[in-house]
Design an enzyme around this catalytic site. Structure first.
Site, mmCIF file in Angstrom:
data_model
loop_
_atom_site.group_PDB
_atom_site.id
_atom_site.type_symbol
_atom_site.label_atom_id
_atom_site.label_comp_id
_atom_site.label_asym_id
_atom_site.label_seq_id
_atom_site.Cartn_x
_atom_site.Cartn_y
_atom_site.Cartn_z
ATOM 1 N N SER A 154 -69.977 64.525 138.856
ATOM 2 C CA SER A 154 -69.571 64.351 139.853
ATOM 3 C C SER A 154 -68.177 63.718 138.880
ATOM 4 C CB SER A 154 -69.943 62.548 139.766
ATOM 5 O OG SER A 154 -70.536 62.811 140.830
ATOM 6 N N SER A 207 -68.829 63.562 143.356
ATOM 7 C CA SER A 207 -68.514 62.706 144.211
ATOM 8 C C SER A 207 -67.141 61.780 143.741
ATOM 9 C CB SER A 207 -69.650 61.388 143.801
ATOM 10 O OG SER A 207 -69.439 61.056 142.498
ATOM 11 N N LYS A 237 -61.888 55.053 140.834
ATOM 12 C CA LYS A 237 -62.352 55.730 141.748
ATOM 13 C C LYS A 237 -63.789 54.052 142.395
ATOM 14 C CE LYS A 237 -66.924 58.743 142.085
ATOM 15 N NZ LYS A 237 -68.052 59.380 141.621
#
Lengths: 95, 478, 502
Positions: free
Chosen positions: C191, C167, C92
């Site tokens: 997330s 997210s 990420k």
């Protein structure tokens, strides 16, 4: 909870965020809605409850007092938008 | 109207750790800009603070030095505000629960009395960087070497009633932190920074007046001047029927005045909250004890010992214990001299003190070592030289001409104690001055002193004055 | 939209490399069936060809990946190979990577190359894992749909008109689209779990303090925790083993040995396992499709020997309100460092220092980030601190106590991960409060610092549905084991989005 445009401007200034005049009303609306959501907290009486700042019941670990960081100024300052003679430059700050 | 002054001080002491309070960057003073600013100090994304054990130990040292409670649990908070020398946009500082609680400190006043000043708290926090405003074509340059240097903010009670008391307290804090080895106390370099809260009130009133906070005072002399100016300013306002504004004022040493700092608009909305990157600091009894066993003799203890062990007057003991280095020098001098503590005190305070003052030197840079000064005192004690000649020898020692014995030898300053030689000089003087002999014999005792002076002069100061005195009497009274 | 099954095929032959799990790829590498360079090149080619479909990656690190793969192959040849050596994964774009842009999905950091690696990145590299690139995400991890990214929304591989969740939306979409066998994510309020649920994956949010936060760009420091997104519980166990561990650079990292999560999977039994079903999770708000799937999982677990127990988490409905004080408050302070002075975006021609701050931040941050900074600033400001911040901290305590009591009765807690399946792009982007409610089941876990996992549990209207398993502190091993046992008995996790294997 309903925020006025002036309050939005005050908060934005405190947070150092530019908000265009035509965005203030929308922001006031959004923030008011969020605060309405948040205000649901008032449904419960929390008197006598200990605030919980942290998910763990642990204590701070201490680091030995030893210098471990070498000088890497040139490397770090390559990231900077404006540098001169090793200093980070900003518009003049009036004392 | 009679006014009473009320002063409280906030003293920021930069702790003498090797590394910063939350990072492994060096705290050394004077490097090129930003050479001691690592990612944590620069507030780069994702990096995290880890607390320096040395800073905690130093805070505890101070706490023990002022007899304060050490908090078993204290908390670091974030003080949020934007300023270019504050890289994260917040300062990590202990807010609600500081590591050092209530303590106290004794100060000696000029009239010889001792007053106790309360210390409210002392808390750990990180220093900010520096903004340089000169010479960047209208821009400000930011140096973050200082950012993250550990600070201990020592907050006093509003217990001081005059600028002199405030200065005495600030000096005492400086003495203490230097004794404890937790801060070099250098006010010019900003290692020790004093902010003063000052207000005045009608004498006898119990309520506090509105106070002003004075910043930017970088010497004790300026502290006194700034306070005097501010007290006078407030008195004039109040006597004119005005009201004092609660505000922060900067001292301008050039103009010798305090000036209102332009109030930062939301200066008071720091949005403190517990720093979620740091856990509560726990200081247990074992940690406190480990710090306690390392504590040096503190200034007050040392002063009391100097009085009892060396028989010094309180004044001398206070002067000689004003710094650990001076006290160590004094004790080494006495040891080298093999005694004579009061003579040693006089020499260290007046002769050596005068030289250091004149040359702007610190005791650690003394041109005469304690060993050498002790040697000189030994020669006074064993009557090799008189006290007066000793001053001449000392001057030569300061000038680097060798130790006491060497100077005495080289300059032939050894005291004349040979009775025959002294008698010979007396005879010459007496024979040359029949008029004065007559005056003496007519009962004018004062003339004896004149004769002693003449003989000393003839010996170029080297004759033992006591012997001269004694032999002269014998001669003249015969 | 489901195109079929993956895993060992009916005729016993192995599936194509990109459709294999991490465990399977590790075996293929160990058996010499494939080299890390071949595997890595295969994934890179897929990413370059297909990333335009999903927008999962912000940065693709081809050269670095191939170099790391060569190191892995050389290490293996020299007899130095760990369980995961040579397996490619994605990070990420919130994890700092030395010399590779770390944007955090923001214009603010579009030009930012960290001069250090996050501990997670370093740990995984040291375990021999190869980084393929950096995945898309909601800006500063603030969002539940990946729509707040400066780099544009991510398309859900199960239906490109829908969001992947957020997210960690890019990580989830990348794994679901078989552009990487696993990816790291971070979870502040759901997330990792919510995008895992919406993309048909297994995702674990570990106990707070289990995975180092050093080098992970902070959103809300007391809630943030990194964790794995992969297809199976076994893969999550393998990844977590490489990610987790004590880190002296993170004061909140826990000094406690890392369990052998993968090795312990088979030792976990469902027999007699007490599974708590919080009545508050099964009330209004959950869509019918999701409810059917969650009920089905509870039933299946019972059939497999577990014992469902109804429990109460009484303050559940206060978790979203409390979270939207705590998280923005911490974020407002954490994001103050982005000021245009030392790195990151700086506005043009600032008139003065105030203008520099306000425009750099005003132009560098997107709308949602600014909203949250303002909410947090307000909640901490003079006169509101007690009513908002302190009140929220007290509710946080009540929520934690609910869990403490629950874990006196049960071993794990089962519930929905998200109230709905993946929603259409744009549906909620103009209604922050509606968006915030997407995390109603996941947020309490972060407030209490507990570990929780989302695993695929079925489909509703052709879209994956995830269920959440919540464990007690440091009980990741049990959560992974329960999910692994469930996955041994089911095949929801083996479903593949249409077109992915074309």
């Amino acid at each position: 909870m309903s925020l006025s445009p002036d309050e939005v401007r005050r908060i934005a200034h405190l947070a150092r965020l530019s908000v265009a005049d035509d965005e203030v009303a929308a922001n006031a609306n959004d923030l008011s809605n969020i605060l309405d959501l948040v205000d649901r907290m008032n449904a419960v009486d929390t008197s006598g409850v200990t605030p919980m700042a942290h998910p763990q019941n642990a204590t701070q670990r201490l680091r030995p007092d030893v210098v471990t960081e070498p000088d890497q100024r040139e490397r770090y300052q390559r990231l900077a938008p404006a540098v001169e003679r090793g200093l980070y430059l900003v518009p003049r700050v009036v004392e | 109207m009679q006014w009473e002054t009320v002063i409280g001080l906030e003293i920021h002491a930069q702790l003498a750790t090797n590394s910063k309070i939350f990072s492994g960057a060096s705290t050394r003073f004077g490097n090129e800009p930003n050479r001691q600013a690592c990612p944590v100090d620069l507030g780069l994304p994702g990096v995290l603070p880890v607390l320096n054990e040395g800073a905690v130990a130093m805070a505890v040292r101070l706490g023990l030095g002022i007899g304060a409670d050490i908090a078993g649990r204290s908390v670091f908070a974030r003080k949020n505000y934007f300023y270019p020398d504050l890289p994260k946009g917040y300062q990590i500082s202990q807010y609600e629960i500081p590591v050092v609680g209530t303590g106290q400190l004794e100060i000696a006043l000029d009239d010889g009395t001792v007053k106790t000043i309360g210390v409210t708290r002392a808390h750990l926090e990180e220093d900010a960087g520096k903004s340089l405003h000169e010479d960047f074509h209208g821009m400000t340059g930011i140096d973050l070497n200082r950012a993250g240097t550990p600070l201990l903010e020592i907050v006093s009670e509003p217990d001081m009633r005059s600028p002199a008391e405030a200065v005495a307290y600030a000096k005492k804090i400086r003495t203490l932190v230097r004794y404890l080895g937790i801060c070099d106390g250098n006010m010019q370099e900003g290692s020790l920074r004093v902010d003063a809260n000052v207000s005045i009130r009608p004498a006898g009133s119990q309520e506090f007046g509105t106070r002003a906070e004075i910043k930017n005072v970088n010497s004790f002399r300026f502290l006194e001047k700034a306070l005097n100016f501010e007290i006078e300013r407030q008195r004039e306002i109040l006597e004119d029927g005005g009201t004092v504004q609660q505000e922060t004022r900067l001292y301008d040493a050039n103009a010798d005045e305090t000036r209102s700092m332009r109030t930062k608009e939301e200066a008071n909305d720091y949005r403190y909250f517990p720093d979620p990157d740091l856990l509560p600091l726990e200081v247990d009894q074992a940690f406190i004890e480990s710090v306690r066993v390392e504590l040096p003799e503190l200034p007050d203890e040392k002063r009391d010992r100097f009085i009892s062990e060396y028989g010094l007057p309180v004044y001398d003991a206070n002067v000689l214990t004003a710094s650990r280095e001076l006290a160590d020098y004094y004790e080494a001098t006495v040891a080298a001299a093999g005694g004579a503590p009061k003579v040693g005190a006089n020499w260290v305070m007046s002769e050596l003190g005068g030289v250091l003052n004149a040359q702007g030197l610190d005791i650690s840079d003394s041109p005469v070592s304690a060993q050498a000064l002790g040697g000189l005192i030994q020669r006074i004690q064993d009557q090799t030289i008189s006290g007066k000649i000793a001053k001449q020898v000392f001057e030569a020692m300061v000038a680097g001409e060798g130790d006491a014995d060497g100077v005495i030898e080289a300059k032939g300053l050894k005291q004349i104690t040979d009775t025959g030689e002294i008698e010979r000089m007396i005879d010459e003087v007496v024979d040359a001055n029949p008029g004065q002999v007559e005056q003496y014999r007519a009962g004018k005792d004062k003339v004896l002193g004149w004769f002693v002076g003449q003989v000393m002069k003839a010996s170029r100061g080297k004759a033992n004055p006591e012997q001269v005195n004694q032999l002269l009497r014998q001669k003249l009274d015969a | 939209m489901i195109s079929g099954r993956t895993g060992p095929t009916n005729d016993g032959s192995n599936p194509v490399m990109h459709d294999r799990t991490i465990a399977e790829l590790a075996r293929a590498l160990a058996d010499g069936e494939v080299s890390s360079v071949e595997l890595t090149r295969g994934f890179l080619d897929r990413i370059e060809a297909r990333n335009p479909d999903s927008n999962s990656f912000i940065t693709i690190t081809r050269e670095q990946a191939l170099a790391e793969a060569e190191v892995a192959d050389a290490g293996r040849a020299a007899g130095r190979a760990g369980a995961l050596t040579g397996v490619p994964i994605a990070h990420k774009d919130i994890f700092c990577t030395d010399g590779v842009r770390t944007s955090c999905g923001s214009r603010m950091l579009d030009n930012f190359e960290a001069p250090y690696d996050a501990t997670v990145v370093r740990n995984m590299r040291e375990a021999g894992l190869v980084m393929l690139g950096k995945t898309n995400m909601d800006e500063f991890a603030m969002g539940s749909s990946n729509e707040t990214s400066y780099y544009g929304p991510v398309n859900n591989p199960w239906d490109p008109r829908r969001v992947p969740g957020g997210s960690s939306g890019g990580s989830a979409a990348a794994v679901a689209a078989r552009l990487a066998p696993g990816a790291t994510g971070t979870d502040t309020g759901g997330s990792i779990r919510q995008p895992a649920a919406m993309c048909g994956l297994t995702g674990l949010k570990p106990t707070y303090g289990r995975v180092s936060r050093f080098g992970m760009v902070a959103f809300a420091s007391s809630l943030d925790q990194g964790g794995p997104l992969a297809r199976t519980a076994e893969d999550c166990a393998l990844m977590l083993g490489a990610m987790a561990g004590f880190d002296p650079n993170d004061s909140t990292s826990i000094d406690r040995p890392v369990d052998d999560y993968a090795g312990a999977l088979d030792g976990v039994s469902l027999q007699g396992l007490k599974v708590g079903l919080p009545k508050e999770y099964f009330g209004e708000g959950m869509s019918e499709g999701v409810r059917g799937v969650v009920d089905g999982v509870a039933e299946r677990l019972r059939e497999l020997g577990a014992e469902p127990v109804e429990i109460s988490l009484a303050h559940t409905d206060l978790s979203v309100p409390a979270y939207y004080v705590v998280a923005p408050a911490e974020a407002s302070s954490n994001l103050s460092r982005f000021d245009g002075v030392r790195y990151g975006y700086r506005c043009e021609e600032a008139k003065n220092i105030l203008d520099l701050y306000e425009r750099s931040r005003g132009e560098g941050f997107g709308a949602e980030v600014k909203r949250r900074i303002m909410v947090g600033t307000y909640a901490l400001s003079a006169g509101y601190f007690d009513a908002y911040y302190l009140k929220a901290q007290k509710i946080r305590q009540l929520i934690s106590e609910d869990f403490r009591k629950a874990f006196e009765q049960v071993d794990v807690i089962l519930g929905p991960t998200s109230p709905t399946t993946a929603f259409p792009i744009g549906e909620r982007s103009d209604d922050p409060v509606a968006m915030y409610m997407s995390d109603v089941y996941t947020i309490a876990v972060n407030l209490a610092g507990l570990p929780a996992l989302s695993m695929p549990a079925g489909f509703a209207d052709g879209l994956p549905v995830g269920v959440q398993l919540i464990g007690n502190h440091f009980d990741e091993g049990r959560l992974l084991g329960v999910a692994h046992q469930y996955q041994q008995a089911t095949d929801h996790h083996r479903q593949v989005p249409a077109g992915v294997n074309d």
